[in-house]
Design a protein around this motif. Structure first.
Motif, PDB file in Angstrom:
ATOM      1  N   LEU A 157      25.274 -51.085  48.946  1.00  0.00           N
ATOM      2  CA  LEU A 157      24.792 -51.819  47.762  1.00  0.00           C
ATOM      3  C   LEU A 157      25.731 -52.970  47.426  1.00  0.00           C
ATOM      4  O   LEU A 157      26.952 -52.821  47.570  1.00  0.00           O
ATOM      5  N   PRO A 158      25.207 -54.063  47.005  1.00  0.00           N
ATOM      6  CA  PRO A 158      26.075 -55.214  46.633  1.00  0.00           C
ATOM      7  C   PRO A 158      26.999 -54.867  45.482  1.00  0.00           C
ATOM      8  O   PRO A 158      28.056 -55.465  45.332  1.00  0.00           O
ATOM      9  N   ASN A 193      27.782 -61.769  49.406  1.00  0.00           N
ATOM     10  CA  ASN A 193      26.581 -62.146  50.143  1.00  0.00           C
ATOM     11  C   ASN A 193      25.877 -60.911  50.652  1.00  0.00           C
ATOM     12  O   ASN A 193      26.495 -59.936  51.080  1.00  0.00           O
ATOM     13  N   ARG A 194      24.555 -60.976  50.635  1.00  0.00           N
ATOM     14  CA  ARG A 194      23.759 -59.893  51.200  1.00  0.00           C
ATOM     15  C   ARG A 194      23.482 -60.203  52.665  1.00  0.00           C
ATOM     16  O   ARG A 194      23.471 -61.338  53.068  1.00  0.00           O
ATOM     17  N   THR A 233      18.105 -52.417  48.791  1.00  0.00           N
ATOM     18  CA  THR A 233      17.187 -51.496  49.435  1.00  0.00           C
ATOM     19  C   THR A 233      16.904 -51.990  50.841  1.00  0.00           C
ATOM     20  O   THR A 233      17.282 -53.106  51.222  1.00  0.00           O
ATOM     21  N   VAL A 234      16.259 -51.111  51.599  1.00  0.00           N
ATOM     22  CA  VAL A 234      15.842 -51.463  52.954  1.00  0.00           C
ATOM     23  C   VAL A 234      14.327 -51.451  52.959  1.00  0.00           C
ATOM     24  O   VAL A 234      13.699 -50.398  52.816  1.00  0.00           O
ATOM     25  N   VAL A 294      18.051 -45.183  49.023  1.00  0.00           N
ATOM     26  CA  VAL A 294      18.990 -46.104  49.655  1.00  0.00           C
ATOM     27  C   VAL A 294      20.407 -45.859  49.196  1.00  0.00           C
ATOM     28  O   VAL A 294      21.359 -46.332  49.801  1.00  0.00           O
ATOM     29  N   GLU A 295      20.602 -45.165  48.071  1.00  0.00           N
ATOM     30  CA  GLU A 295      21.962 -44.866  47.642  1.00  0.00           C
ATOM     31  C   GLU A 295      22.652 -43.838  48.562  1.00  0.00           C
ATOM     32  O   GLU A 295      23.851 -43.745  48.596  1.00  0.00           O
ATOM     33  N   VAL A 296      21.799 -43.181  49.292  1.00  0.00           N
ATOM     34  CA  VAL A 296      22.389 -42.243  50.276  1.00  0.00           C
ATOM     35  C   VAL A 296      22.768 -43.010  51.546  1.00  0.00           C
ATOM     36  O   VAL A 296      21.925 -43.726  52.077  1.00  0.00           O
ATOM     37  N   PRO A 297      23.983 -42.919  52.051  1.00  0.00           N
ATOM     38  CA  PRO A 297      24.357 -43.682  53.276  1.00  0.00           C
ATOM     39  C   PRO A 297      23.497 -43.243  54.439  1.00  0.00           C
ATOM     40  O   PRO A 297      23.333 -42.066  54.698  1.00  0.00           O
TER      41      PRO A 297
END
Length: 897
Positions: free
Chosen positions: A702-703, A759-760, A791-792, A873-876
């Motif tokens: 996450l940024p 940067n993303r 997010t992906v 997405v918070e889960v690696p």
């Protein structure tokens, strides 16, 4: 009413029947119960067991309860008791509960227990055993037959047996050896035969059995005997029993050859001429006759006498001593009538034809008187016999001879006749004085006596002879002489005690006790050796061990009985021959060799040292591998252990081999040792990265992730050990972000964020995983990818970025010092860094713009769905579930290595 009573009667009948049945069962139970056995125990029983004498303590004899077929399940249980414990328990022990008999600590000796039993009677130990308690009481007669074993060797009643045999004993004459050997053992274990150690080719032994079964040895003469050649024979007589192995008894057998009158007297001279002057004085010594008989004692007695042909008046004129044979003048000679006398002398022995000698006496008429020879003896003299010791030095005086009745005008010549080391000469300046003396040392062992004649002759031709006999006295001037000065004897080790080694023989030329020889061990002789003082038989009293000592060298003395004593020595060398009684022995109980892995094939791993105390072929040792012969081999000569191929520690780190050492004896002896081969690690395996699984994997970041946050980790293992398996992690190249944005723990591989991500997009780190191996460390690399976004939404897009950007390299200088093992290397991932950074920023801006517009349009409709995706997405995104299971399984495998 009738109907009501009938059932009651039937019930009563049933009760009576039941009672009768129960009573019958009870009686049957009495007969089948242990109480019914009481009738069987009322009678005494006998049991017979057989054992051998000398059994050790605890040897099983028999089970009384089993042999009586007792039921040991009864209650109360049986008890067994010995009423005469003092007598019984001296030899046996009884188990009170099982009835088993065992031997006690006192070993049974049949000969002590039954000293008067003969072979047919047997030896028994009788026991009374009570079977208790009272309801089972029984008296059991137990007889134990003691069988004989061969535990006694034959013994002679005396150490030396003397047998007398006459020298004229005919061939095959038999003489009983009355002192026969006794062996307390019975049957075959008793004395079975006798034999001689040395029969001299003259004798043999025969054994006769009397009615009582006793054996008596008989000495048989097989050759003609001659006492004059050899007066006695000394050997050993051996008594041998019939045991396996047989036991022997030894005694000295002395065979004395007794004398018989098989020799008759003989004269040394059968014709003697004597010249006698008419004026010879009465008592003058004329001649001495000498006859000898080689027999002994009364058989050798000689009497001298005149023959009947000698007239009586002649016998009166010339006196003959019947014992010494000396003839002396007993009267006055009549020179006018007789000029010659012939004396016939007989030498008489018991049971013999007399020997005949003739003495011719020539009478010389003296006109003016013949010269007279008067002896004066210096040495000891008796009856005209002079004795002198053989130790006297040369030129020892014997006698003076004085010449008398000589005319002034006559010259007398005096000289000596006879052989021997003597001389007769004038004594200094004295006239008519002559000295008889020796010229050389005398030797009794060569000649014992000499006969001399002193002859005096005048100018008229008158001759006067004086006879003189010189006897040499023996002295102890000869030491005993061994037949062999060096006696070499070989005996095999582990011999039985009192083993015969050799018979020493020494002779002494001296006479009587001066020539008797005794044998003694020298001071250097070990105490385990023994020599018989009289016979010279050398034995060893104990068992020898070659490994303890192989050669014994000592002195044996031969001492005579003279004064002073003389002796000589012989050297005895006893060589102990080897017997294969020692097993090979490795110098270590076990061996451990450390070898680096990848050691070349057929290289020497280590040497196994093995020894064998035996000699010759018994000490030759061959080595072989019991297990692992397909991988390892061993040199028999040097004991070098080798591997046929190169070894890999990662496949197997430890080998345990069993090595057998076999000697060359018959039968062969062996021993076994364990050899452990430990492979030392060599840095031949680079680290293996287990996570991430590939360079194409990535995770979402996450940024808003704060600096200092642990993002992920790199996990690797190394199959090596020690420092070769210690792993260091370092970032050597990067793509995206500023230098120092990410840091990796060199020990754990944990990657943390050091700077805020502005940067993303896609970030890539090239991580080097290196071990600490020596002399050259090994390494591997892995690409760690981060996708920075909330997010992906399109995974295929990210995969395309990973594929397209896989070859783009970006240089990143380490922002820390000392973390990487290779600080001098610099890497350039992207040579056109400014251009690429600009393009990346534009692409990321367009990408985030599209995402923002799409999110705004679908915000309300997909609000719940977006929340769910945010949580996801918070889960690696490290690995899927299946990948995690694979990694766990690999980690477990590595931990088991």
């Amino acid at each position: 009413m009738l109907n009501n009573k009938t059932p009651s009667l039937s019930k009563r009948g049933a009760i009576w029947v039941s009672c009768i049945i129960i009573l019958g069962l009870y009686i049957l139970l009495l007969y089948t119960s242990p109480f019914s056995c009481f009738a069987n125990f009322s009678q005494a029983k006998e049991l017979l067991y057989k054992i051998k004498e000398g059994l050790p303590r605890g040897t099983f004899i028999g089970a009384i309860g089993v042999d009586l077929n007792l039921d040991f399940t009864v209650d109360p249980p049986f008890l067994f008791n010995l009423p005469q414990k003092k007598v019984s328990e001296q030899y046996v022990n009884l188990n009170n509960t099982t009835g088993e008999l065992y031997t006690s600590a006192t070993e049974i000796d049949r000969e002590t227990l039954c000293p008067d039993t003969s072979e047919g009677q047997g030896c028994f130990l009788s026991l009374d055993v009570f079977v208790l308690p009272q309801q089972y009481f029984q008296l059991v007669k137990v007889k134990i037959s003691i069988e004989d074993v061969n535990d006694n060797r034959p013994r002679f009643p005396v150490e030396e047996i003397c047998v007398s045999v006459p020298e004229n004993a005919p061939i095959n004459a038999r003489y009983a050896v009355e002192q026969s050997a006794f062996d307390p053992d019975l049957g075959l274990h008793g004395v079975q035969t006798y034999w001689l150690v040395n029969d001299f080719g003259m004798f043999t032994l025969d054994v006769e059995e009397n009615e009582g079964g006793e054996l008596t040895p008989f000495l048989i003469v097989i050759e003609a005997l001659d006492r004059e050649s050899q007066a006695e024979y000394i050997t050993d007589i051996i008594a041998e029993d019939g045991g396996t192995p047989p036991l022997l008894g030894t005694a000295t057998l002395k065979i004395v050859i007794t004398d018989v009158n098989d020799n008759c007297p003989q004269f040394t001279e059968s014709q003697i001429n004597v010249t006698l002057y008419g004026n010879t004085t009465k008592g003058a010594h004329l001649a001495r006759l000498h006859a000898f008989d080689p027999d002994l004692g009364s058989n050798a007695q000689i009497n001298y006498a005149y023959s009947e042909r000698v007239p009586r008046d002649t016998r009166s004129l010339f006196h003959l001593d019947k014992i010494t044979g000396v003839i002396k003048l007993a009267g006055k000679i009549d020179t006018g009538t007789t000029k010659f006398y012939k004396l016939t002398v007989l030498a008489n022995g018991p049971g013999c034809i007399p020997a005949v000698a003739t003495v011719a006496v020539h009478i010389i008429k003296v006109v003016t008187g013949p010269p007279a020879v008067i002896p004066r003896y210096i040495a000891a003299e008796k009856d005209g016999v002079v004795t002198i010791k053989e130790s006297e030095p040369p030129f020892s005086p014997i006698a003076f001879f004085t010449i008398k009745n000589t005319d002034i005008n006559q010259r007398v010549d005096c000289h000596l006749e006879g052989s021997g080391p003597f001389r007769l000469g004038p004594y200094k300046l004295f006239k008519n004085e002559y000295l008889l003396e020796t010229t050389e040392p005398l030797d009794y062992e060569k000649i014992q006596e000499y006969e001399l004649i002193v002859v005096a002759t005048n100018t008229r031709g008158l001759v006067i002879k004086t006879f003189l006999k010189v006897q040499v006295l023996d002295e102890n001037d000869n030491a005993p002489v061994f037949q062999q000065s060096l006696v070499e004897v070989s005996v095999e080790e582990n011999n039985t005690p009192n083993t015969f080694l050799a018979q020493l023989q020494a002779t002494d030329q001296d006479s009587e006790s001066r020539g008797e020889v005794l044998y003694l061990l020298g001071g250097d002789a070990p105490g385990i050796f023994f020599v018989d003082r009289v016979t010279g038989v050398l034995t060893v009293t104990t068992s020898l061990d070659r490994e303890e000592k192989e050669t014994y060298r000592f002195i044996v003395r031969a001492v005579d009985q003279g004064t002073p004593r003389r002796e000589s020595i012989a050297t005895v060398v006893v060589t102990v021959q080897d017997h294969n009684d020692n097993s090979p022995r490795f110098i270590n109980k076990d061996f451990t060799f450390f070898v680096p892995e990848n050691f070349p094939g057929y290289g020497e791993i280590g040497v196994l040292s093995v020894t064998d105390a035996d000699a010759g072929e018994n000490g030759w040792v061959a080595l072989s591998i019991i297990n692992g012969s397909d991988i390892f081999m061993i040199d028999t000569g040097r004991g070098a252990l080798r591997a046929k191929t190169s070894l890999d520690r990662e496949q197997q780190g430890t080998y345990q081999l069993w090595i057998e050492a076999v000697d060359g004896g018959e039968p062969a002896l062996s021993c076994v040792t364990m050899v452990t081969v430990l492979l030392l690690d060599v840095n031949d395996n680079p680290p293996i990265v287990l996570f991430p699984q590939s360079n194409q994997s990535y995770m979402l970041v996450l940024p808003s992730t704060l600096p200092g946050t642990s993002i992920t980790e790199v996990y690797a293992v190394d199959k090596d050990t020690g420092m070769n398996a210690v792993i260091a992690y370092s970032i050597i190249k990067r793509k995206g972000g500023e230098p120092g944005s990410f840091a990796i723990d060199p020990e754990t591989g944990n990657i943390t964020l050091k700077r805020e991500l502005s940067n993303r997009g896609l970030y890539s780190l090239l991580v080097k995983v290196s071990d600490h191996g020596q002399p050259e460390p090994l390494h591997s690399t892995v690409m760690v990818n981060f996708f920075v976004n909330e997010t992906v939404s399109n995974e295929s897009y990210i995969q395309s970025l990973l594929t397209r950007e896989a070859d783009i390299e970006v240089e990143e200088r380490p922002w820390y010092i000392g973390q990487l093992t290779e600080r001098h290397e610099r890497y350039e991932l992207f040579p056109c860094q400014p251009v690429l950074i600009g393009l990346s920023v534009i692409c990321l801006g367009l990408f985030f713009l599209v995402i923002t517009l799409t999110s705004y349009m679908c915000c309300k409709r997909l609000k719940r769905r977006d929340r769910k995706k945010r949580l996801e997405v918070e889960v690696p995104l490290k690995m899927k579930c299946e990948s995690m299971q694979i990694v766990d399984r690999k980690l477990r495998q590595i931990s088991n290595m």
